[in-house]
Enzyme design. Structure first.
Site, PDB file in Angstrom:
ATOM      1  N   ASP A  36       0.847  -1.196   0.000  1.00  0.00           N
ATOM      2  CA  ASP A  36       0.000   0.000   0.000  1.00  0.00           C
ATOM      3  C   ASP A  36       0.884   1.248   0.000  1.00  0.00           C
ATOM      4  O   ASP A  36       1.567   1.517   0.980  1.00  0.00           O
ATOM      5  CB  ASP A  36      -0.902  -0.043   1.247  1.00  0.00           C
ATOM      6  CG  ASP A  36      -2.085   0.897   1.148  1.00  0.00           C
ATOM      7  OD1 ASP A  36      -2.011   1.872   0.385  1.00  0.00           O
ATOM      8  OD2 ASP A  36      -3.077   0.662   1.849  1.00  0.00           O
TER       9      ASP A  36
ATOM     10  N   HIS B  30      -9.516  -1.177  -8.072  1.00  0.00           N
ATOM     11  CA  HIS B  30      -9.275   0.021  -7.262  1.00  0.00           C
ATOM     12  C   HIS B  30      -8.262   0.950  -7.920  1.00  0.00           C
ATOM     13  O   HIS B  30      -8.475   2.162  -7.969  1.00  0.00           O
ATOM     14  CB  HIS B  30      -8.791  -0.422  -5.874  1.00  0.00           C
ATOM     15  CG  HIS B  30      -8.520   0.689  -4.926  1.00  0.00           C
ATOM     16  ND1 HIS B  30      -9.511   1.503  -4.415  1.00  0.00           N
ATOM     17  CD2 HIS B  30      -7.354   1.138  -4.365  1.00  0.00           C
ATOM     18  CE1 HIS B  30      -8.968   2.397  -3.592  1.00  0.00           C
ATOM     19  NE2 HIS B  30      -7.666   2.193  -3.549  1.00  0.00           N
TER      20      HIS B  30
HETATM   21  C1  HEM Z   1      -3.876   2.640  -4.635  1.00  0.00           C
HETATM   22  C2  HEM Z   1      -5.592  -0.029  -0.987  1.00  0.00           C
HETATM   23  C3  HEM Z   1      -8.747   3.471   0.095  1.00  0.00           C
HETATM   24  C4  HEM Z   1      -6.812   6.238  -3.347  1.00  0.00           C
HETATM   25  C5  HEM Z   1      -4.084   1.611  -3.756  1.00  0.00           C
HETATM   26  C6  HEM Z   1      -3.406   0.334  -3.787  1.00  0.00           C
HETATM   27  C7  HEM Z   1      -3.872  -0.388  -2.753  1.00  0.00           C
HETATM   28  C8  HEM Z   1      -4.878   0.397  -2.085  1.00  0.00           C
HETATM   29  C9  HEM Z   1      -3.454  -1.795  -2.361  1.00  0.00           C
HETATM   30  C10 HEM Z   1      -2.354  -0.095  -4.807  1.00  0.00           C
HETATM   31  C11 HEM Z   1      -0.966   0.212  -4.365  1.00  0.00           C
HETATM   32  C12 HEM Z   1      -0.711   1.681  -4.171  1.00  0.00           C
HETATM   33  O1  HEM Z   1      -0.602   2.440  -5.123  1.00  0.00           O
HETATM   34  O2  HEM Z   1      -0.660   2.080  -3.021  1.00  0.00           O
HETATM   35  C13 HEM Z   1      -6.595   0.693  -0.393  1.00  0.00           C
HETATM   36  C14 HEM Z   1      -7.364   0.228   0.731  1.00  0.00           C
HETATM   37  C15 HEM Z   1      -8.251   1.205   1.039  1.00  0.00           C
HETATM   38  C16 HEM Z   1      -8.035   2.293   0.112  1.00  0.00           C
HETATM   39  C17 HEM Z   1      -7.189  -1.121   1.410  1.00  0.00           C
HETATM   40  C18 HEM Z   1      -9.281   1.257   2.119  1.00  0.00           C
HETATM   41  C19 HEM Z   1      -9.293   0.474   3.182  1.00  0.00           C
HETATM   42  C20 HEM Z   1      -8.504   4.517  -0.762  1.00  0.00           C
HETATM   43  C21 HEM Z   1      -9.209   5.769  -0.741  1.00  0.00           C
HETATM   44  C22 HEM Z   1      -8.657   6.553  -1.706  1.00  0.00           C
HETATM   45  C23 HEM Z   1      -7.612   5.781  -2.335  1.00  0.00           C
HETATM   46  C24 HEM Z   1     -10.355   6.139   0.216  1.00  0.00           C
HETATM   47  C25 HEM Z   1      -8.989   7.970  -2.112  1.00  0.00           C
HETATM   48  C26 HEM Z   1     -10.152   8.535  -2.035  1.00  0.00           C
HETATM   49  C27 HEM Z   1      -5.837   5.510  -3.968  1.00  0.00           C
HETATM   50  C28 HEM Z   1      -5.003   6.039  -5.020  1.00  0.00           C
HETATM   51  C29 HEM Z   1      -4.165   4.992  -5.417  1.00  0.00           C
HETATM   52  C30 HEM Z   1      -4.504   3.855  -4.578  1.00  0.00           C
HETATM   53  C31 HEM Z   1      -5.013   7.456  -5.579  1.00  0.00           C
HETATM   54  C32 HEM Z   1      -3.088   5.030  -6.515  1.00  0.00           C
HETATM   55  C33 HEM Z   1      -3.727   4.762  -7.829  1.00  0.00           C
HETATM   56  C34 HEM Z   1      -2.707   4.784  -8.958  1.00  0.00           C
HETATM   57  O3  HEM Z   1      -1.797   3.950  -8.956  1.00  0.00           O
HETATM   58  O4  HEM Z   1      -2.841   5.632  -9.829  1.00  0.00           O
HETATM   59  N1  HEM Z   1      -4.987   1.613  -2.710  1.00  0.00           N
HETATM   60  N2  HEM Z   1      -7.031   1.941  -0.741  1.00  0.00           N
HETATM   61  N3  HEM Z   1      -7.550   4.554  -1.739  1.00  0.00           N
HETATM   62  N4  HEM Z   1      -5.520   4.216  -3.721  1.00  0.00           N
HETATM   63 FE1  HEM Z   1      -6.311   3.055  -2.277  1.00  0.00          FE
END
Ligand code: HEM
Length: 401
Positions: free
Chosen positions: A216, A310
């Protein structure tokens, strides 16, 4: 200098160091490991253009708390509090004892990568009669689909984020900040989060994992680039002037429905995120930091990174360029009434403007993200993270002038 020590055996039930076979070993004297990182000595500078807790290297403890002003608290009292908090932050971040009233809770420890980050909510300015100084960026966040927010665990007049690589160091500092605030505030809520220790990961710069087991943080803007600064910090020309060099923090406490998540097999879990669970590589191929190819199809004609994944839904290209800096900590707080774990993410998003950052992304995610079935947003807060201050100055001075 303090050193981390490598113990040659685990401490057994009787308090004697024992070897792998359970035999008592000659001595429980730690043997100095010359290559071990010196966790206690890690130090961040408090004074500077920005508060250092925003872009600090990943820390293992993240404690976020909010305070409300006591009825009748005055501007002069809040100014005094900011001066005291700045002194406490500068002193403890340098690993020094507080000049008065230090409880010695973390005596002998170094600063352990400590950072103290202070923010203000719109309600603080309203209570102090400073409505005309409230930035547009502190307009309340809209309600999002599937929000399950608990008001008493959300919002607040002031927030403090204490980050460190040692829990005792975090506690010592938070206690000092609380003591200083006690006369004119009440503590509204607190969430304590943790993340992997640098020494436990394959390398000190490895991406941390969350409680769903995913890497993450991979897609975060890269520190030291112009786009990082544009994403995170309020520009030098923006209004109000007291926020120049500051940032806006969106806090969401997001519970993970781990029992539902566990029913998915690994391929199913990877399809929800769009990345390989173990390596973090996008499902379009490559390794962790390969750019995802959202136009790639599998042999069977499906998107390699599914439509609801996601990362596709959260990406800048799906959101009109919207970008945020995510700084997440895990929480694991025991059983809920139904026996399921109360666990998830203390999700912190820093950005120059939430209206073009978090809000845009969350509006999309709350409807279209496959992950939304497996999470619940249970608390929320929006705070203006003050700019940093110069040596000898205090946080928020511009606000009181
Ligand atoms: C990417 C998990 C909530 C925005 C990711 C990734 C994971 C992840 C595993 C891919 C690896 C990384 O780039 O970090 C989660 C989990 C969440 C959560 C488990 C809730 C429990 C959110 C929320 C937002 C968000 C609420 C924004 C409103 C993003 C963004 C990326 C991302 C902007 C990068 C996307 C890209 O690579 O362009 N998240 N996330 N996430 N997440 Fe989340």
């Amino acid at each position: 200098r303090r050193r981390l020590f490598a113990y040659t055996g685990a401490v057994g039930a009787a308090g004697i160091a024992v070897g792998a076979a359970g035999a008592a070993i000659a001595s429980d004297t730690p043997s100095a490991a010359s290559a071990a990182p010196v966790v206690g000595d890690e130090q961040l500078a408090f004074y500077g253009t920005h508060q250092p807790g925003i872009a600090a290297p990943a820390q293992t403890q993240g404690w976020l708390t909010a305070f409300d002003l006591a009825p009748g608290a005055t501007l002069a009292q809040v100014k005094d509090l900011f001066q005291q908090w700045s002194t406490i932050a500068a002193t403890t971040m340098a690993g020094r004892s507080l000049s008065s009233g230090d409880d010695a809770m973390a005596y002998g420890r170094g600063p352990s990568g400590l950072s103290v980050t202070v923010g203000v909510g719109a309600s603080l300015l309203t209570k102090l009669g400073l409505e005309d100084r409230i930035p547009k960026a502190l307009d309340p966040l809209p309600a999002f689909l599937n929000d399950a927010l608990v008001p008493a665990a959300s919002d607040g007049d002031l927030c403090v984020l204490v980050g460190a690589n040692d829990g005792l160091v975090a506690a010592h500092t938070l206690r000092a900040l609380q003591r200083a605030a006690a006369a004119h505030t009440t503590q509204r809520w607190q969430v304590n989060g943790f993340a992997d220790a640098a020494g436990s990961m394959p390398s000190p710069t490895s991406t941390p994992r969350n409680l769903m087991g995913q890497l993450d943080g991979t897609g975060n803007p890269k520190q030291g680039t112009a786009s990082f600064d544009q994403t995170v910090y309020v520009p030098a020309t923006a209004d109000p002037a007291w926020m120049r060099g500051g940032s806006y923090l969106v806090f969401r406490k997001i519970r993970m429905l781990l029992e539902d998540w566990d029913t998915l097999d690994r391929a199913g879990q990877e399809a929800v995120i769009g990345r390989d669970k173990l390596t973090g590589a996008p499902l379009s191929g490559g390794s962790e930091f390969t750019a995802p190819d959202y136009d790639k199809f599998t042999a069977s004609g499906a998107f390699a990174i599914p439509a609801g994944a996601h990362i596709r839904q959260a990406s800048a290209q799906s959101n009109n360029g919207a970008s945020i800096l995510r700084r997440a900590f895990n929480y694991y707080d025991g059983p809920r009434a139904d026996g399921s774990p109360d666990a998830g993410l203390i999700f912190l998003a820093f950005q120059a403007d939430p209206a073009t950052g978090f809000t845009v992304i969350q509006q999309r995610l709350s409807g279209a993200d496959s992950l939304s079935t497996f999470i619940r947003h249970e608390a929320s807060g929006l705070f203006a993270i003050l700019p940093g201050c110069a040596d000898g100055d205090y946080l928020g001075r511009e606000l009181f002038e």
